[in-house]
Design a protein around this motif. Structure first.
Motif, mmCIF file in Angstrom:
data_model
loop_
_atom_site.group_PDB
_atom_site.id
_atom_site.type_symbol
_atom_site.label_atom_id
_atom_site.label_comp_id
_atom_site.label_asym_id
_atom_site.label_seq_id
_atom_site.Cartn_x
_atom_site.Cartn_y
_atom_site.Cartn_z
ATOM 1 N N ILE A 21 0.855 -1.171 0.000
ATOM 2 C CA ILE A 21 0.000 0.000 0.000
ATOM 3 C C ILE A 21 0.891 1.222 0.000
ATOM 4 N N ILE A 22 0.671 2.095 -0.987
ATOM 5 C CA ILE A 22 1.509 3.292 -1.115
ATOM 6 C C ILE A 22 0.644 4.510 -1.391
ATOM 7 N N SER A 23 1.210 5.678 -1.117
ATOM 8 C CA SER A 23 0.634 6.957 -1.536
ATOM 9 C C SER A 23 1.586 7.560 -2.550
ATOM 10 N N PHE A 24 1.022 8.110 -3.624
ATOM 11 C CA PHE A 24 1.827 8.728 -4.669
ATOM 12 C C PHE A 24 1.062 9.909 -5.235
ATOM 13 N N LYS A 25 1.681 11.084 -5.143
ATOM 14 C CA LYS A 25 1.072 12.320 -5.644
ATOM 15 C C LYS A 25 -0.345 12.514 -5.107
ATOM 16 N N GLY A 26 -0.507 12.270 -3.805
ATOM 17 C CA GLY A 26 -1.767 12.531 -3.137
ATOM 18 C C GLY A 26 -2.848 11.474 -3.314
ATOM 19 N N LYS A 27 -2.528 10.369 -3.975
ATOM 20 C CA LYS A 27 -3.496 9.288 -4.161
ATOM 21 C C LYS A 27 -2.943 8.015 -3.550
ATOM 22 N N ASP A 28 -3.855 7.157 -3.088
ATOM 23 C CA ASP A 28 -3.457 5.912 -2.436
ATOM 24 C C ASP A 28 -3.699 4.738 -3.376
ATOM 25 N N TYR A 29 -2.769 3.771 -3.326
ATOM 26 C CA TYR A 29 -2.822 2.631 -4.235
ATOM 27 C C TYR A 29 -2.632 1.326 -3.485
ATOM 28 N N PHE A 30 -3.325 0.307 -3.965
ATOM 29 C CA PHE A 30 -3.234 -1.049 -3.440
ATOM 30 C C PHE A 30 -2.591 -1.899 -4.535
ATOM 31 N N ILE A 31 -1.417 -2.440 -4.237
ATOM 32 C CA ILE A 31 -0.663 -3.241 -5.192
ATOM 33 C C ILE A 31 -0.724 -4.683 -4.715
ATOM 34 N N TYR A 32 -1.038 -5.606 -5.602
ATOM 35 C CA TYR A 32 -1.207 -7.003 -5.235
ATOM 36 C C TYR A 32 -0.869 -7.867 -6.440
ATOM 37 N N ALA A 45 -3.176 -14.031 -13.419
ATOM 38 C CA ALA A 45 -3.704 -13.766 -14.754
ATOM 39 C C ALA A 45 -2.670 -13.818 -15.875
ATOM 40 N N THR A 46 -1.389 -14.033 -15.568
ATOM 41 C CA THR A 46 -0.382 -14.113 -16.622
ATOM 42 C C THR A 46 -0.823 -15.135 -17.660
ATOM 43 N N GLN A 47 -0.783 -14.747 -18.913
ATOM 44 C CA GLN A 47 -1.207 -15.647 -19.993
ATOM 45 C C GLN A 47 0.005 -16.234 -20.688
ATOM 46 N N PRO A 48 0.014 -17.471 -21.149
ATOM 47 C CA PRO A 48 -1.140 -18.363 -21.130
ATOM 48 C C PRO A 48 -1.192 -19.283 -19.916
ATOM 49 N N ASN A 49 -0.193 -19.277 -19.042
ATOM 50 C CA ASN A 49 -0.119 -20.281 -17.971
ATOM 51 C C ASN A 49 -0.097 -19.664 -16.580
ATOM 52 N N GLY A 50 -0.901 -18.646 -16.337
ATOM 53 C CA GLY A 50 -0.919 -18.001 -15.031
ATOM 54 C C GLY A 50 -1.461 -18.914 -13.946
ATOM 55 N N GLY A 51 -1.159 -18.567 -12.715
ATOM 56 C CA GLY A 51 -1.634 -19.346 -11.579
ATOM 57 C C GLY A 51 -0.878 -18.947 -10.331
ATOM 58 N N SER A 52 -0.879 -19.819 -9.354
ATOM 59 C CA SER A 52 -0.252 -19.517 -8.068
ATOM 60 C C SER A 52 1.251 -19.276 -8.167
ATOM 61 N N PHE A 53 1.892 -19.819 -9.181
ATOM 62 C CA PHE A 53 3.351 -19.670 -9.298
ATOM 63 C C PHE A 53 3.761 -18.872 -10.529
ATOM 64 N N ARG A 54 2.799 -18.328 -11.257
ATOM 65 C CA ARG A 54 3.046 -17.427 -12.386
ATOM 66 C C ARG A 54 2.071 -16.260 -12.220
ATOM 67 N N ARG A 55 2.534 -15.261 -11.489
ATOM 68 C CA ARG A 55 1.651 -14.204 -11.026
ATOM 69 C C ARG A 55 1.821 -12.917 -11.836
ATOM 70 N N SER A 56 0.770 -12.132 -11.839
ATOM 71 C CA SER A 56 0.765 -10.814 -12.473
ATOM 72 C C SER A 56 0.638 -9.744 -11.397
ATOM 73 N N VAL A 57 1.362 -8.637 -11.545
ATOM 74 C CA VAL A 57 1.246 -7.519 -10.619
ATOM 75 C C VAL A 57 0.032 -6.686 -11.017
ATOM 76 N N CYS A 58 -0.756 -6.301 -10.017
ATOM 77 C CA CYS A 58 -1.975 -5.524 -10.231
ATOM 78 C C CYS A 58 -1.944 -4.284 -9.344
ATOM 79 N N VAL A 59 -2.571 -3.212 -9.810
ATOM 80 C CA VAL A 59 -2.671 -1.980 -9.034
ATOM 81 C C VAL A 59 -4.087 -1.449 -9.152
ATOM 82 N N ASP A 60 -4.711 -1.180 -8.020
ATOM 83 C CA ASP A 60 -6.016 -0.532 -7.980
ATOM 84 C C ASP A 60 -5.962 0.577 -6.940
ATOM 85 N N ARG A 61 -6.862 1.540 -7.049
ATOM 86 C CA ARG A 61 -6.927 2.642 -6.089
ATOM 87 C C ARG A 61 -7.404 2.131 -4.738
#
Length: 184
Positions: A132-143, A147-163
């Motif tokens: 969890i970070i703040s950047f330029k006055g906005k807060d972000y949740f990084i997790y 979803a990595t294609q074509p073989n995503g899963g528990s050991f092939r992860r994608s980085v996601c960012v939402d407000r």
């Protein structure tokens, strides 16, 4: 440089299993996070099945006092500590498969009050770890999710960012995962 090369400042583990004997597992000293408090004091938080924390000396490679534990409901791993306004927030992986839950306190040393689920299961990944970070006055949740294609899963992860948004009382609003993430 942020791309390295990196060198281990200590040359050995800062924390070892013989220092944390609350569980009988060999991977209980994982997922460290560090916060430098307003007074300049650094703290490290970590743990699997038990949340631990300790003060760090100014050199950041020695503990400065005893290891403490925090009792949190269904704590699994991946603590993240941050402060906003007068509140400390301790978020963590909750149960397995993992959701993200959090607790709040007015002091880095607690008491910590459990506040609930912050983020749900991360799709086809059994784990869900956050920052969890703040950047330029906005807060972000990084997790991450699987979803990595074509073989995503528990050991092939994608980085996601939402407000991330806070309520007037300081509690955090539940983060709803999106497929598009944040927009410009």
């Amino acid at each position: 440089k942020p791309t390295g090369p990196f060198k281990d400042a200590l040359g050995k583990a800062l924390i070892t299993n013989d220092m944390t004997t609350h569980t009988n597992i060999s991977w209980d000293d994982i997922d460290p996070t560090v916060i430098i408090d307003d007074d300049g004091q650094a703290y490290i938080f970590w743990g699997n099945t038990v949340c631990h924390y300790a003060k760090l000396k100014e050199n950041m490679i020695e503990l400065d006092g005893p290891i403490q534990t925090i009792d949190l409901p269904n704590y699994t791993e991946a603590p993240w500590i941050h402060k906003k306004n007068d509140w400390y927030y301790l978020s963590y992986a909750y149960q397995f498969p993992e959701k993200i839950a959090y607790a709040m306190s007015k002091s880095i040393n607690g008491p910590w009050e459990y506040k609930g689920i912050l983020n749900e299961l991360a799709g086809n990944s059994n784990t869900n770890h956050q920052a969890i970070i703040s950047f330029k006055g906005k807060d972000y949740f990084i997790y991450h999710n699987g979803a990595t294609q074509p073989n995503g899963g528990s050991f092939r992860r994608s980085v996601c960012v939402d407000r991330l948004y806070y309520n007037e009382d300081g509690t955090m609003k539940r983060v709803i995962m999106t497929s598009e993430g944040i927009q410009k």
